[in-house]
Design a protein around this motif. Structure first.
Motif, PDB file in Angstrom:
ATOM      1  N   UNK A 271       0.910  -1.203  -0.086  1.00 21.82           N
ATOM      2  CA  UNK A 271      -0.180  -0.089  -0.011  1.00 21.82           C
ATOM      3  C   UNK A 271       0.911   1.251   0.013  1.00 21.82           C
ATOM      4  N   UNK A 272       0.367   2.386  -0.552  1.00 23.33           N
ATOM      5  CA  UNK A 272       1.045   3.668  -0.248  1.00 23.33           C
ATOM      6  C   UNK A 272      -0.085   4.691  -0.090  1.00 23.33           C
ATOM      7  N   UNK A 273      -0.873   4.456   0.820  1.00 17.92           N
ATOM      8  CA  UNK A 273      -1.975   5.001   1.156  1.00 17.92           C
ATOM      9  C   UNK A 273      -1.609   6.189   2.093  1.00 17.92           C
ATOM     10  N   UNK A 274      -0.582   6.011   2.927  1.00 14.28           N
ATOM     11  CA  UNK A 274      -0.203   7.119   3.981  1.00 14.28           C
ATOM     12  C   UNK A 274       0.888   7.614   3.359  1.00 14.28           C
ATOM     13  N   UNK A 275       0.758   8.895   2.976  1.00 14.39           N
ATOM     14  CA  UNK A 275       1.826   9.886   2.564  1.00 14.39           C
ATOM     15  C   UNK A 275       2.749   9.218   1.432  1.00 14.39           C
ATOM     16  N   UNK A 276       1.980   8.312   0.552  1.00 13.66           N
ATOM     17  CA  UNK A 276       2.516   7.769  -0.466  1.00 13.66           C
ATOM     18  C   UNK A 276       3.705   6.834  -0.179  1.00 13.66           C
TER      19      UNK A 276
ATOM     20  N   UNK B 264       3.267  17.107  -3.319  1.00 13.67           N
ATOM     21  CA  UNK B 264       4.039  15.851  -3.322  1.00 13.67           C
ATOM     22  C   UNK B 264       3.462  14.799  -4.307  1.00 13.67           C
TER      23      UNK B 264
ATOM     24  N   UNK C  49      -6.837   3.418   2.534  1.00 17.92           N
ATOM     25  CA  UNK C  49      -6.994   4.740   2.315  1.00 17.92           C
ATOM     26  C   UNK C  49      -8.520   4.834   2.617  1.00 17.92           C
TER      27      UNK C  49
ATOM     28  N   UNK D 247      -9.384   4.806   6.209  1.00 16.19           N
ATOM     29  CA  UNK D 247      -9.081   5.866   6.940  1.00 16.19           C
ATOM     30  C   UNK D 247     -10.368   7.058   6.489  1.00 16.19           C
TER      31      UNK D 247
ATOM     32  N   UNK E 152      -6.216   7.044  -4.853  1.00 17.36           N
ATOM     33  CA  UNK E 152      -5.667   7.090  -3.314  1.00 17.36           C
ATOM     34  C   UNK E 152      -6.443   8.175  -2.435  1.00 17.36           C
ATOM     35  N   UNK E 153      -7.477   7.451  -1.741  1.00 20.13           N
ATOM     36  CA  UNK E 153      -8.515   8.400  -1.320  1.00 20.13           C
ATOM     37  C   UNK E 153      -7.976   9.172  -0.337  1.00 20.13           C
TER      38      UNK E 153
ATOM     39  N   UNK F 153      -4.938  10.846   0.231  1.00 16.27           N
ATOM     40  CA  UNK F 153      -3.956  11.441  -0.194  1.00 16.27           C
ATOM     41  C   UNK F 153      -3.798  12.850   0.558  1.00 16.27           C
TER      42      UNK F 153
ATOM     43  N   UNK G 120      -4.353  13.597   3.485  1.00 18.44           N
ATOM     44  CA  UNK G 120      -4.084  13.600   4.815  1.00 18.44           C
ATOM     45  C   UNK G 120      -2.585  13.263   5.230  1.00 18.44           C
ATOM     46  N   UNK G 121      -1.797  14.028   6.259  1.00 16.74           N
ATOM     47  CA  UNK G 121      -0.520  13.650   6.633  1.00 16.74           C
ATOM     48  C   UNK G 121      -0.422  12.561   7.431  1.00 16.74           C
ATOM     49  N   UNK G 122       0.578  12.030   7.555  1.00 12.31           N
ATOM     50  CA  UNK G 122       0.679  10.727   8.482  1.00 12.31           C
ATOM     51  C   UNK G 122       0.650  10.993   9.983  1.00 12.31           C
ATOM     52  N   UNK G 123       0.774  12.385  10.235  1.00 12.18           N
ATOM     53  CA  UNK G 123       0.468  12.679  11.613  1.00 12.18           C
ATOM     54  C   UNK G 123      -0.909  12.866  11.781  1.00 12.18           C
TER      55      UNK G 123
ATOM     56  N   UNK H 115      -3.070  11.072  10.473  1.00  9.04           N
ATOM     57  CA  UNK H 115      -3.752   9.679  10.357  1.00  9.04           C
ATOM     58  C   UNK H 115      -3.495   9.258  11.778  1.00  9.04           C
TER      59      UNK H 115
END
Lengths: 209, 473
Positions: free
Chosen positions: A185-190, B29, B139, B142, B155-156, B158, B160-163, B165
């Motif tokens: 997966x790359x669903x979190x910040x790619x 990005x 995705x 989330x 990428x549904x 896309x 959202x930042x890691x932070x 999430x």
């Protein structure tokens, strides 16, 4: 009038005619580049490794040891085996581990460490395995555990996706699954993360003839 | 229940989106990464242009004979053991799926990613019928936990930042507030495994429906579509009528185009080619499988060749990633399940045009979408076609009506282009008027236009005047 005939009549009307039971032949299939026979195994390995898979070479004589080594590496206590003859033979040769089959309760299968299956075909151009549900019960064993070990006879390698599609039997089996590398997966910040729902590691044991 | 922004107010939504710096950084990005990956994949595929033409030819052929191929698909699917249902609109489709859930006697359904089920708001309908539908694509899950709608069709989450999430998961699943992507993904796997184990129904979409065999094909990377179509006792696929292709062999070219265009992969990790339930005792997979064929406004697009091509779309998302408007405002501003260039084309055709009237205008017509489209959909031409329908008063929404100043400018333009003398007069006036530019550029409406651009100066004498002088000499 059934919903089906109503919807089809509507589509035909939009196309400016009545429902038609026939159609002219579809466009001819495009010619796709192939891969030379002597390059199949190298290409397969190169493509699969490039997307994070692993390839191990074995012969009929060494396959047991190669798979045993992998099970050792993953400290696999519980193994989910398909019912292919080649996989059953491995289970019989390694009785010290706990082997599960597709008929076991789902809760046990979900807790297995490694899945072992065979594969019907390998596609060199993409490093892809093709699994057929009518030949082997491998749908869960290749998917549920975090590691998938697949046995592939190198004589079952084809060059291209097109060649693999051509070899599919008719009628088609309930499920044909194409597997190219580990689940990702790359669903979190790619950011690429492997093993999201399926195996995080894919090991193909290529049996040289 | 998650809501879309009002699409009637695209302008306001876009303004708000432009002020969201976090989201814009994520979009920058994403655009860079996807663009780079796609270009990399195309470098390895010198035949890509030929494939595009061939894939489009297949789509054009199917769409021109859609009644035939859809009938053939349904007949062969029933022969293979699928239950085939026909739904003229979203409500019918939702009712059918709720009925399947009821007869499967389950309150829990697992779903793999499907834009078609988003389009018909299936989750809300199931909830009203007492069935919890859990999204299992990471995705999508989330987005569901955050009670939002997808930001991108591939990428549904896309935006959202890691932070963000990690904060969300900390509240909903109990992971650490500073968890990394690997930890978050592992937590999702664990949480969703228990759903897969308990669900009585699996719901999926389909990327392709194959007429000659009655099969569907689903592409994915995560494995959740495989779990969804393997573990629950009952499976239903909601499939738009435009997904039909004639032959198994046609998959070759589409599987070469779709992953390369969407994520830059040569092939996604998994393709499931499913042809009805197994009939042998003890076989794996669902015992019962359904297909819901959905129209919901699609057949309307067949009427004219220009709109018909909208149905060739294979939902790769390449046009979103390439679009300078999407790159700035993102997916939510469009207020539609389908954002970006293809969304601006499909949404006004699926819904009443008045509701989606601003969307065909949400483009600079630069053509980047057409250039990347794997099936060569002429999106700018479609946008112009839809704009024309909007302004020609096919139910017009105020948001899309041109401003008075704009209308005046176009009237002057039309007047001055209608004859040679008028044109000479207009350029003459403009040549004199441009001496006022140093003043005018600081006054509205030109002052804002001038913030980032320079108006080129007209040559002191026209080409026609120069030519005349040459002749005289």
């Amino acid at each position: 009038m059934s919903v089906r005939s109503r919807m089809l009549a509507d589509i035909a009307a939009r196309l400016g005619r009545k429902v038609s039971a026939s159609a002219p032949p579809p466009p001819p299939l495009p010619a796709m580049p192939g891969i030379a026979g002597n390059m199949l195994a190298t290409t397969f390995e190169q493509k699969l490794v490039a997307i994070g898979g692993h390839v191990h070479h074995a012969t009929a004589a060494t396959v047991g040891a190669v798979v045993a080594g992998l099970l050792q590496q993953f400290a696999a206590g519980r193994i989910f085996a398909s019912d292919a003859d080649s996989v059953r033979a491995l289970a019989a040769a390694t009785p010290d581990r706990h082997w599960h089959g597709p008929d076991d309760p789902r809760t046990e299968l979900l807790a297995t460490d490694v899945g072992v299956t065979s594969a019907w075909l390998g596609i060199a151009e993409t490093g892809t395995l093709v699994l057929r549900s009518d030949l082997e019960r491998s749908r869960q064993a290749s998917l549920v555990p975090p590691v998938h070990v697949a046995l592939l006879d190198s004589r079952r390698l084809v060059g291209t996706l097109g060649a693999a599609l051509q070899q599919l039997p008719r009628p088609l089996p309930p499920a044909v699954t194409f597997v190219t590398g580990p689940s990702r997966t790359a669903d979190i910040e790619l950011q690429l993360v492997v093993g999201v729902h399926g195996p995080k590691a894919l090991h193909v044991v290529l049996l040289d003839g | 229940m998650a809501h879309h922004l009002p699409m009637e107010r695209f302008g306001d939504n876009a303004q708000a989106a432009l002020r969201d710096e976090v989201q814009r950084e994520a979009l920058r990005k994403a655009a860079a990464t996807f663009g780079e990956r796609r270009r990399g994949a195309l470098q390895q595929a010198p035949e890509f242009e030929v494939w595009r033409t061939e894939a489009r030819a297949v789509k054009d052929h199917v769409l021109a004979h859609l009644d035939h191929y859809l009938g053939q698909f349904a007949d062969n699917a029933e022969r293979a053991g699928w239950h085939v249902h026909w739904a003229a609109d979203g409500n019918e489709a939702c009712r059918i799926v709720a009925g399947i859930a009821r007869s499967a006697n389950t309150q829990l359904a697992v779903k793999s990613k499907s834009m078609t089920t988003e389009e018909i708001h299936l989750n809300d309908a199931l909830q009203a019928a007492g069935v919890e539908a859990v999204e299992t694509d990471l995705g999508e899950w989330i987005i569901q936990l955050a009670d939002e709608v997808p930001f991108h069709i591939v990428v549904p989450a896309i935006h959202k930042t890691r932070g963000q999430i990690a904060e969300l998961f900390a509240d909903k699943v109990g992971t650490a507030r500073d968890a990394d992507a690997v930890t978050l993904t592992a937590a999702a796997r664990d949480a969703l495994r228990s759903k897969f184990a308990a669900a009585g129904l699996g719901i999926s979409g389909a990327n392709f429906a194959i007429a000659e065999t009655g099969s569907i094909l689903i592409l994915e990377n995560e494995g959740n579509a495989r779990l969804t179509t393997t573990l629950p006792a009952v499976h239903v696929a909601v499939v738009g009528i435009e997904k039909v292709i004639p032959r198994v062999a046609d998959l070759d070219v589409f599987l070469k185009l779709l992953p390369r265009s969407g994520t830059g992969q040569a092939l996604t990790t998994y393709q499931s080619l499913l042809t009805g339930p197994a009939r042998t005792p003890g076989a794996e997979g669902p015992r019962e499988q359904h297909i819901v064929l959905l129209d919901n406004g699609r057949s309307r697009m067949l009427e004219e060749p220009i709109t018909r091509q909208s149905l060739a779309c294979i939902r790769c998302g390449a046009c979103l990633n390439a679009c300078p408007v999407y790159q700035q405002v993102g997916g939510h501003a469009y207020g539609s399940v389908y954002p970006g260039p293809i969304g601006a084309v499909i949404t006004p055709q699926l819904l009443p045009l008045a509701k989606a009237a601003p969307l065909p205008f949400a483009s600079s017509l630069c053509g980047a979408c057409r250039d990347v489209c794997p099936v060569k959909i002429d999106i700018p031409a479609l946008l112009l076609h839809l704009r024309q329908q909007v302004v020609e008063g096919r139910p017009t929404a105020p948001a899309a009506r041109p401003s008075r100043l704009q209308a005046l400018s176009f009237r002057i333009w039309r007047f001055s282009m209608a004859g040679r003398r008028r044109y000479a007069l207009a350029t003459g006036v403009a040549r004199l008027g441009q001496w006022l530019m140093p003043l005018l550029r600081h006054l509205p409406p030109l002052s804002r236009w001038h913030q980032g651009r320079e108006l080129p100066r007209l040559a002191p004498r026209s080409f026609r005047a120069l030519w005349r002088d040459r002749g005289e000499r």
